[in-house]
Scaffold this active site. Structure first.
Site, PDB file in Angstrom:
ATOM      1  N   HIS A 148       0.830  -1.200   0.000  1.00 42.81           N
ATOM      2  CA  HIS A 148       0.000   0.000   0.000  1.00 42.81           C
ATOM      3  C   HIS A 148       0.863   1.247   0.000  1.00 42.81           C
ATOM      4  O   HIS A 148       1.737   1.405   0.860  1.00 42.81           O
ATOM      5  CB  HIS A 148      -0.901   0.004   1.233  1.00 42.81           C
ATOM      6  N   HIS A 172     -10.236   8.938  -4.259  1.00 40.34           N
ATOM      7  CA  HIS A 172     -10.550   7.531  -4.440  1.00 40.34           C
ATOM      8  C   HIS A 172     -11.947   7.301  -5.003  1.00 40.34           C
ATOM      9  O   HIS A 172     -12.275   6.176  -5.387  1.00 40.34           O
ATOM     10  CB  HIS A 172     -10.441   6.799  -3.106  1.00 40.34           C
ATOM     11  N   ARG A 248       2.364  18.981  -5.713  1.00 39.21           N
ATOM     12  CA  ARG A 248       2.058  17.559  -5.962  1.00 39.21           C
ATOM     13  C   ARG A 248       2.205  16.815  -4.636  1.00 39.21           C
ATOM     14  O   ARG A 248       3.303  16.524  -4.188  1.00 39.21           O
ATOM     15  CB  ARG A 248       3.016  16.982  -7.010  1.00 39.21           C
ATOM     16  N   CYS A 295       6.564  17.014 -12.810  1.00 37.49           N
ATOM     17  CA  CYS A 295       5.848  15.770 -12.546  1.00 37.49           C
ATOM     18  C   CYS A 295       5.887  14.890 -13.787  1.00 37.49           C
ATOM     19  O   CYS A 295       5.839  15.390 -14.920  1.00 37.49           O
ATOM     20  CB  CYS A 295       4.405  16.076 -12.167  1.00 37.49           C
ATOM     21  N   TYR A 431       5.726   4.997 -11.271  1.00 40.80           N
ATOM     22  CA  TYR A 431       6.457   5.864 -12.187  1.00 40.80           C
ATOM     23  C   TYR A 431       7.307   5.040 -13.143  1.00 40.80           C
ATOM     24  O   TYR A 431       8.531   5.004 -13.058  1.00 40.80           O
ATOM     25  CB  TYR A 431       7.306   6.858 -11.401  1.00 40.80           C
TER      26      TYR A 431
END
Length: 585
Positions: A148, A172, A248, A295, A431
């Site tokens: 998680h 979510h 971010r 990002c 990523y």
């Protein structure tokens, strides 16, 4: 009707039991539709095992607390504990029922496993098999917890409902997340514990309560956690004004005290050394480095629009998930040397520098980047001449110039020199990039994103109020410290190109870690309207791809194809934000 079905189903075995033809066995809570599907009695086998994981599981770029991860094939073992049977109903003395009034029982659906709240609560964060609920559904998330991305935060919800947490972490509340969560479903909450078919309302502490105030000019994508783009007015200066630097966050901003904060460094030998913020400031030479942070999802919305039949997963950033600042701190290589690492010969187990933040975020970079005397990796405590603000890592963060911003971990509390990458979700899964044909990626088969590819964007188009030439402005950037050497602009769909003027900005650092601003004037005779295109080339002659389909990936990472903005004849950019005398973008 349900009572009659229940009565008929169990009448024969009860009759046999009374006549001694059948040994006594407990009655299950799950009602089977036929003996063919029945499980043996007694024992734990009557509890339906959780389903196998076969589908792809989505990773979200916001990082959040209960993020559903892209994942592996897992099979769950059966539960060890069965739930207690529903308690018998009790009639009240104040309103006794008459013989003509049949008792109302909750309706149990066939083929569904029901759990009482007492049992669900026992599967809390300290349990060997943590469960959560959403609505009236029950989920076993045991094997999900180690991966998680929010770390131990998810344990707060175990033994109870996700709903109040998702009211806080609204990122979510998405159809794809709901669909994936269903793969963990093991049953339903017993109707005996519901009020009007719902769980009683619950509240949880708000972890975002201490988040800082943000500049209202930021273009917010999600409020909790805060993810916001730099507006066009912040993309124009060489150094982005600190209040307009893009934000971010994967979770909340952790409350950290500068006086109490410390950094622990662990070496492969197991040796540890801890530094206070004052230790770093007083014992090591201070450096200032100009670096652009971007990002990996910057311009993801462009890819989504260009490939609408596939779309992308993640926050739909436009061209503002990028900013440039001056960072002040000490070089990480100097601190590692002080901690006992041999910089000339660090050893075979020293391959990666893992970073851990105070809010559970983690990432890593190759140690070679740290040891490079021109790598300029900083432990930063200053930004644009002032202390780091809370949103950008106060009191300490790592700055990895030239790399994706996801490696510049904020609220830094621990560094581990290791023989492997960080084991977090953000390093091992989120990523990364795969080919445009890959719908179900094997995350172990792709390297983590580190240095960023060349990109550029149009940030402003202006027409003087008195008429005349159209002024176009923007930025260009390439990772790895590769300087931008050329920016090309087209006003005829790429048939012909002209070179933009590169503005003479110079930053601080061993390499060109900063973006280049550029500008271009469209001549009067060229102002026919249409799409203005831009592409950039760096010092290694890397240039941007023309089309998004060739670089499409499910996560929408590294969206760096040509950037285009449509402008009608004789007007500024439609829907633009700002602009002197005619609009801008």
């Amino acid at each position: 009707m349900a009572t009659r079905k229940l009565f008929r189903q169990f009448w024969r075995p009860v009759s046999k039991l009374c006549t001694g033809e059948l040994a006594a066995t407990p009655i299950r809570r799950t009602i089977q539709t036929s003996a063919k599907h029945a499980h043996p009695f007694p024992g734990k086998e009557h509890i339906r095992p959780p389903p196998k994981r076969n589908g792809q599981i989505l990773a979200l770029t916001g990082g959040g607390v209960l993020t559903i991860i892209l994942g592996s094939q897992l099979a769950y073992p059966s539960h060890e504990k069965s739930a207690p049977a529903p308690p018998p109903s009790h009639e009240t003395t104040t309103n006794p029922r008459t013989l003509s009034e049949p008792e109302t029982q909750p309706v149990l659906k066939e083929g569904i496993q029901y759990y009482r709240l007492d049992e669900i609560r026992s599967h809390d964060g300290a349990s060997a098999r943590p469960w959560v609920t959403r609505g009236t559904s029950v989920y076993d998330i045991t094997d999900w917890i180690p991966a998680h991305p929010g770390g131990d935060v998810i344990l707060r919800a175990c033994g109870g409902s996700l709903d109040p947490y998702w009211d806080i972490f609204s990122i979510h509340k998405r159809k794809d997340v709901y669909e994936i969560l269903e793969e963990y479903k093991i049953g339903e909450i017993s109707p005996h514990d519901l009020v009007d078919g719902k769980l009683p309302a619950a509240t949880v502490p708000d972890p975002f309560i201490a988040d800082p105030e943000r500049d209202p000019r930021l273009l917010t994508l999600t409020a909790r956690p805060r993810n916001a783009e730099t507006p066009s007015e912040g993309l124009s200066p060489f150094l982005t004004p600190t209040p307009l630097f893009y934000v971010r966050n994967h979770m909340w901003v952790p409350p950290v005290s500068a006086d109490e904060h410390s950094l622990t460094i662990t070496l492969p030998s197991g040796d540890e050394k801890t530094y206070t913020l004052e230790d770093l400031k007083s014992r090591f030479r201070t450096h200032t480095v100009t670096a652009t942070l971007q990002c990996s999802g910057n311009r993801r919305a462009d890819m989504t629009r260009a490939v609408p039949d596939k779309g992308t997963n993640g926050l739909q950033w436009e061209a503002g998930a990028i900013s440039c600042a001056e960072w002040t701190g000490v070089k990480l290589r100097d601190v590692l040397a002080d901690a006992g690492l041999d910089l000339a010969s660090p050893g075979p187990d020293a391959k990666h520098a893992q970073f851990e933040g105070a809010e559970a975020y983690g990432a890593s970079i190759p140690l070679s980047k740290v040891l490079d005397s021109q790598g300029d990796v900083l432990l930063a405590f200053g930004m644009n001449g002032a202390p780091l603000p809370a949103d950008h890592g106060f009191p300490l963060r790592v700055i990895v110039p030239g790399n994706v911003a996801a490696r510049s971990v904020k609220w830094l509390k621990k560094i581990t020199v290791s023989d492997e990458e960080s084991t977090t979700q953000w390093q091992r899964r989120d990523y990364k990039c795969f080919g445009p044909n890959v719908a179900k990626p094997d995350w172990s088969q792709a390297p983590s994103i580190q240095e960023m590819p060349v990109t550029s964007a149009i940030t402003r188009i202006q027409r003087p109020s008195s008429g005349g030439k159209v002024n176009v402005e923007g930025y260009a950037y390439s990772g790895g410290g590769r300087e931008i050497v050329r920016v090309d602009v087209s006003i005829d769909a790429g048939k012909t190109w002209a070179q933009a003027e590169l503005m003479g900005d110079e930053g601080k650092g061993s390499k060109s870690w900063w973006w280049k601003r550029w500008r271009f004037e469209i001549p009067d005779e060229g102002d026919r309207g249409g799409e203005v295109l831009v592409k950039a080339t760096d010092e290694s002659y890397n240039t941007q791809p023309e089309d998004y389909r060739g670089i499409w990936n499910q996560r929408g990472n590294l969206s760096c194809a040509w950037h285009g903005v449509h402008v009608g004849p004789g007007e500024g950019v439609k829907g633009g934000k700002g602009g002197d005398g005619g609009g801008g973008v």
